[in-house]
Design an enzyme around this catalytic site. Structure first.
Site, mmCIF file in Angstrom:
data_model
loop_
_atom_site.group_PDB
_atom_site.id
_atom_site.type_symbol
_atom_site.label_atom_id
_atom_site.label_comp_id
_atom_site.label_asym_id
_atom_site.label_seq_id
_atom_site.Cartn_x
_atom_site.Cartn_y
_atom_site.Cartn_z
ATOM 1 N N ASN A 153 -10.393 -21.630 10.596
ATOM 2 C CA ASN A 153 -11.511 -22.288 11.285
ATOM 3 C C ASN A 153 -10.996 -23.620 11.814
ATOM 4 O O ASN A 153 -10.838 -24.580 11.077
ATOM 5 C CB ASN A 153 -12.649 -22.500 10.274
ATOM 6 C CG ASN A 153 -13.872 -23.139 10.903
ATOM 7 O OD1 ASN A 153 -13.856 -23.519 12.076
ATOM 8 N ND2 ASN A 153 -14.927 -23.268 10.131
ATOM 9 N N ARG A 195 -12.452 -18.050 13.414
ATOM 10 C CA ARG A 195 -13.823 -18.383 13.789
ATOM 11 C C ARG A 195 -13.784 -18.965 15.204
ATOM 12 O O ARG A 195 -13.030 -19.889 15.482
ATOM 13 C CB ARG A 195 -14.380 -19.432 12.831
ATOM 14 C CG ARG A 195 -15.758 -19.868 13.231
ATOM 15 C CD ARG A 195 -16.230 -21.037 12.425
ATOM 16 N NE ARG A 195 -17.565 -21.404 12.850
ATOM 17 C CZ ARG A 195 -18.025 -22.635 12.794
ATOM 18 N NH1 ARG A 195 -17.283 -23.610 12.336
ATOM 19 N NH2 ARG A 195 -19.258 -22.896 13.192
ATOM 20 N N HIS A 255 -24.195 -20.332 14.089
ATOM 21 C CA HIS A 255 -24.214 -19.920 12.667
ATOM 22 C C HIS A 255 -24.459 -18.419 12.548
ATOM 23 O O HIS A 255 -24.959 -17.953 11.521
ATOM 24 C CB HIS A 255 -25.343 -20.623 11.869
ATOM 25 C CG HIS A 255 -25.213 -22.105 11.745
ATOM 26 N ND1 HIS A 255 -26.295 -22.958 11.876
ATOM 27 C CD2 HIS A 255 -24.148 -22.893 11.483
ATOM 28 C CE1 HIS A 255 -25.898 -24.206 11.701
ATOM 29 N NE2 HIS A 255 -24.601 -24.201 11.465
ATOM 30 N N GLY A 279 -28.114 -26.759 6.427
ATOM 31 C CA GLY A 279 -26.912 -27.500 6.041
ATOM 32 C C GLY A 279 -26.871 -28.796 6.811
ATOM 33 O O GLY A 279 -27.916 -29.320 7.223
ATOM 34 N N ARG A 300 -28.360 -34.636 13.879
ATOM 35 C CA ARG A 300 -28.858 -34.146 15.180
ATOM 36 C C ARG A 300 -30.385 -34.122 15.211
ATOM 37 O O ARG A 300 -31.019 -33.756 14.212
ATOM 38 C CB ARG A 300 -28.327 -32.736 15.451
ATOM 39 C CG ARG A 300 -26.885 -32.709 15.884
ATOM 40 C CD ARG A 300 -26.330 -31.303 15.938
ATOM 41 N NE ARG A 300 -25.393 -31.063 14.854
ATOM 42 C CZ ARG A 300 -24.882 -29.881 14.552
ATOM 43 N NH1 ARG A 300 -25.202 -28.813 15.249
ATOM 44 N NH2 ARG A 300 -24.048 -29.746 13.541
ATOM 45 N N ARG A 328 -28.629 -35.657 -0.313
ATOM 46 C CA ARG A 328 -28.634 -36.216 -1.670
ATOM 47 C C ARG A 328 -29.003 -37.693 -1.619
ATOM 48 O O ARG A 328 -29.810 -38.177 -2.418
ATOM 49 C CB ARG A 328 -27.255 -36.046 -2.324
ATOM 50 C CG ARG A 328 -27.003 -34.613 -2.748
ATOM 51 C CD ARG A 328 -25.557 -34.374 -3.034
ATOM 52 N NE ARG A 328 -24.791 -34.317 -1.780
ATOM 53 C CZ ARG A 328 -23.635 -33.714 -1.640
ATOM 54 N NH1 ARG A 328 -23.074 -33.134 -2.665
ATOM 55 N NH2 ARG A 328 -23.016 -33.681 -0.476
ATOM 56 N N GLY A 370 -30.104 -25.714 1.663
ATOM 57 C CA GLY A 370 -30.874 -24.527 1.255
ATOM 58 C C GLY A 370 -30.445 -23.979 -0.101
ATOM 59 O O GLY A 370 -31.257 -23.441 -0.858
ATOM 60 N N ASN A 411 -28.890 -25.866 -2.529
ATOM 61 C CA ASN A 411 -28.844 -26.865 -3.609
ATOM 62 C C ASN A 411 -30.077 -27.726 -3.785
ATOM 63 O O ASN A 411 -30.300 -28.266 -4.859
ATOM 64 C CB ASN A 411 -27.657 -27.812 -3.368
ATOM 65 C CG ASN A 411 -26.335 -27.104 -3.518
ATOM 66 O OD1 ASN A 411 -26.032 -26.588 -4.589
ATOM 67 N ND2 ASN A 411 -25.585 -27.043 -2.441
ATOM 68 N N GLU A 467 -19.288 -17.582 5.046
ATOM 69 C CA GLU A 467 -18.840 -17.238 6.393
ATOM 70 C C GLU A 467 -17.385 -16.743 6.387
ATOM 71 O O GLU A 467 -17.031 -15.851 7.151
ATOM 72 C CB GLU A 467 -18.988 -18.456 7.311
ATOM 73 C CG GLU A 467 -20.459 -18.704 7.672
ATOM 74 C CD GLU A 467 -20.736 -20.103 8.190
ATOM 75 O OE1 GLU A 467 -20.665 -21.058 7.391
ATOM 76 O OE2 GLU A 467 -21.037 -20.250 9.378
HETATM 77 P P1 AMP Z 1 -23.188 -27.598 4.779
HETATM 78 O O1 AMP Z 1 -23.213 -28.092 6.182
HETATM 79 O O2 AMP Z 1 -23.767 -26.254 4.601
HETATM 80 O O3 AMP Z 1 -21.850 -27.757 4.106
HETATM 81 O O4 AMP Z 1 -24.186 -28.575 3.971
HETATM 82 C C1 AMP Z 1 -23.826 -29.891 3.734
HETATM 83 C C2 AMP Z 1 -25.038 -30.662 3.320
HETATM 84 O O5 AMP Z 1 -25.653 -30.076 2.159
HETATM 85 C C3 AMP Z 1 -24.687 -32.090 2.853
HETATM 86 O O6 AMP Z 1 -24.639 -32.977 3.920
HETATM 87 C C4 AMP Z 1 -25.816 -32.398 1.919
HETATM 88 O O7 AMP Z 1 -26.808 -33.054 2.655
HETATM 89 C C5 AMP Z 1 -26.346 -31.090 1.442
HETATM 90 N N1 AMP Z 1 -26.147 -30.909 0.005
HETATM 91 C C6 AMP Z 1 -25.045 -30.488 -0.624
HETATM 92 N N2 AMP Z 1 -25.246 -30.474 -1.959
HETATM 93 C C7 AMP Z 1 -26.500 -30.917 -2.175
HETATM 94 C C8 AMP Z 1 -27.326 -31.140 -3.329
HETATM 95 N N3 AMP Z 1 -26.865 -30.918 -4.554
HETATM 96 N N4 AMP Z 1 -28.573 -31.599 -3.144
HETATM 97 C C9 AMP Z 1 -29.035 -31.839 -1.918
HETATM 98 N N5 AMP Z 1 -28.331 -31.640 -0.784
HETATM 99 C C10 AMP Z 1 -27.079 -31.195 -0.912
#
Ligand code: AMP
Length: 397
Positions: free
Chosen positions: A7, A91, A180, A210, A241, A286, A334, A336, A385
């Site tokens: 990727n 990818r 996605h 995400g 965004r 977080r 979604g 976490n 993915e």
């Molecule tokens: P992704 O783009 O799928 O890798 O998601 C990344 C985002 O997931 C991060 O910027 C966080 O905002 C969120 N994230 C990851 N872990 C947690 C958690 N334990 N609680 C809340 N948000 C989380």
């Protein structure tokens, strides 16, 4: 067969070596700062320690060379030689209208990907560089391109056309493409499997929440709508965004702030979303959640707005499909963030969907989150993915 999944970003390269029989990740890693000072590779073999090594990577070719060195290294390697890599899965972000599924890469495919560069000027050229570098260093190894847009190519015209003069679609291919797709495809398939049903028998809404966020409606196995558009800027509020807004804001803001259109789009891509809405707290949920918990009202409002937008999209896709059987949550937030899942679910009572607060405490594992009497199944389905790309690669070679 061992499949190397690549990727490529403009200055980074993520990789995983996957054994397609056991579907185990043998090693994974990341090359960062390619083409700039201080480039380094972080490599983690299965069951081993993560190591970071600084090494000059003027181009992606040196990065791929380093990846091969790490994979075949005596200490941190997981294979004896390059000949143990059976295929490479790449990818590719934008396949335009040319690719409705993954393809084996040949010269004609490379040309067709180049023709989509216009639609993803930041991503596709980087993906192509990754392909060329791998071809140079692994001649004869079959390679497959897996497109982020492909799964959404089944959308009907009524879902992918914008309400602008039709000639712009004809002349410039301006339309909704969606992104996605590999994740939406994988998660909707997995959701059906978890329930012991066929995807072809279900109406599924996948919420990929995400840093980039998108939702799709998968009606009896086919994507019929998705929230991202010509670019990944449309739709939900994301980490940085904006998602949907009144298009007139672009010229209004340009005039007020002395920016051109590209300058405003930059603000909408990089300084908006929960980062901008929270008054600059963070793009990371977080941090925004912690700020909201400690009494920061602006951060709390950013999360409210985020969840409300997700709920509105779920409502519109339930309307578009005339019902919904399954709503699946995936990606960083979604998988976490149980508070965000609970906030979104609080809007879904009219669908007969109810979340079980105890089950919803889970993180990162496949789980049915809904109560026993919920009319709609709510699921947590971690996305994967890389595995989906490896499976497509094996299928095609
Ligand atoms: P992704 O783009 O799928 O890798 O998601 C990344 C985002 O997931 C991060 O910027 C966080 O905002 C969120 N994230 C990851 N872990 C947690 C958690 N334990 N609680 C809340 N948000 C989380």
């Amino acid at each position: 067969m061992n499949v190397l999944v690549i990727n490529c970003g403009s200055s980074s390269l993520k990789y995983q070596l996957i054994d397609s029989e056991s579907e185990k990740v043998l090693a994974k890693g990341l090359c960062e700062r390619i083409g700039i000072e201080g480039s380094c590779i972080t490599h983690t073999p299965e069951g081993g320690e993560k190591t970071t090594t600084e090494s000059p990577m003027p181009t992606h070719t040196e990065a791929v060379k380093l990846v091969i060195e790490k994979l075949t290294d005596e200490k941190v390697g997981v294979i004896g030689s390059l000949s143990e890599i059976g295929a490479v899965g790449h990818r590719v972000v934008h396949g335009g209208e040319k690719f409705a599924e993954a393809v084996v890469i040949d010269d004609a495919v490379i040309k067709a990907i180049e023709e989509c560069n216009d639609l993803a000027p930041l991503h596709n050229p980087a993906n192509l560089i990754g392909i060329h570098s791998c071809q140079e260093l692994m001649p004869g190894v079959p390679m497959v391109a897996v497109f982020d847009t492909a799964f959404h190519q089944t959308m009907p015209k009524k879902a992918y056309l914008y309400g602008i003069p039709y000639e712009y679609y004809e002349k410039y291919k301006i339309r909704r493409y969606g992104f996605h797709g590999t994740s939406h495809d994988y998660v909707s398939k997995r959701a059906a499997e978890i329930l012991g049903k066929k995807r072809e028998d279900l109406k599924i809404i996948v919420c990929h929440l995400g840093n980039g966020t998108s939702i799709s409606a998968v009606d009896h196995g086919k994507c019929v709508d998705t929230s991202m558009g010509l670019t990944p800027l449309e739709g939900l509020i994301m980490g940085t965004r904006s998602g949907d807004l009144d298009p007139a804001i672009v010229s209004f803001l340009a005039a007020k702030e002395g920016l051109d259109a590209a300058g405003v789009i930059d603000v909408l891509n990089k300084k908006s979303g929960v980062l901008g809405l929270s008054g600059g707290v963070s793009s990371d949920f977080r941090d925004v959640g912690a700020a909201a918990d400690s009494g920061n009202d602006v951060a709390a409002t950013a999360l409210d707005a985020y969840a409300y937008r997700v709920a509105k999209y779920i409502g519109s896709y339930a309307a578009g499909m005339n019902g919904v059987d399954v709503i699946a949550f995936t990606a960083g937030v979604g998988e976490n963030d149980f508070k965000v899942r609970a906030m979104v679910s609080s809007y879904l009572g009219y669908l007969g969907a109810a979340i079980d607060d105890e089950k919803n405490k889970i993180r990162g594992e496949e789980t049915e989150l809904s109560t026993a009497d919920s009319r709609v199944k709510l699921l947590l389905v971690p996305t994967n993915e890389e595995l989906a790309i490896a499976r497509e690669t094996v299928r095609l070679v």
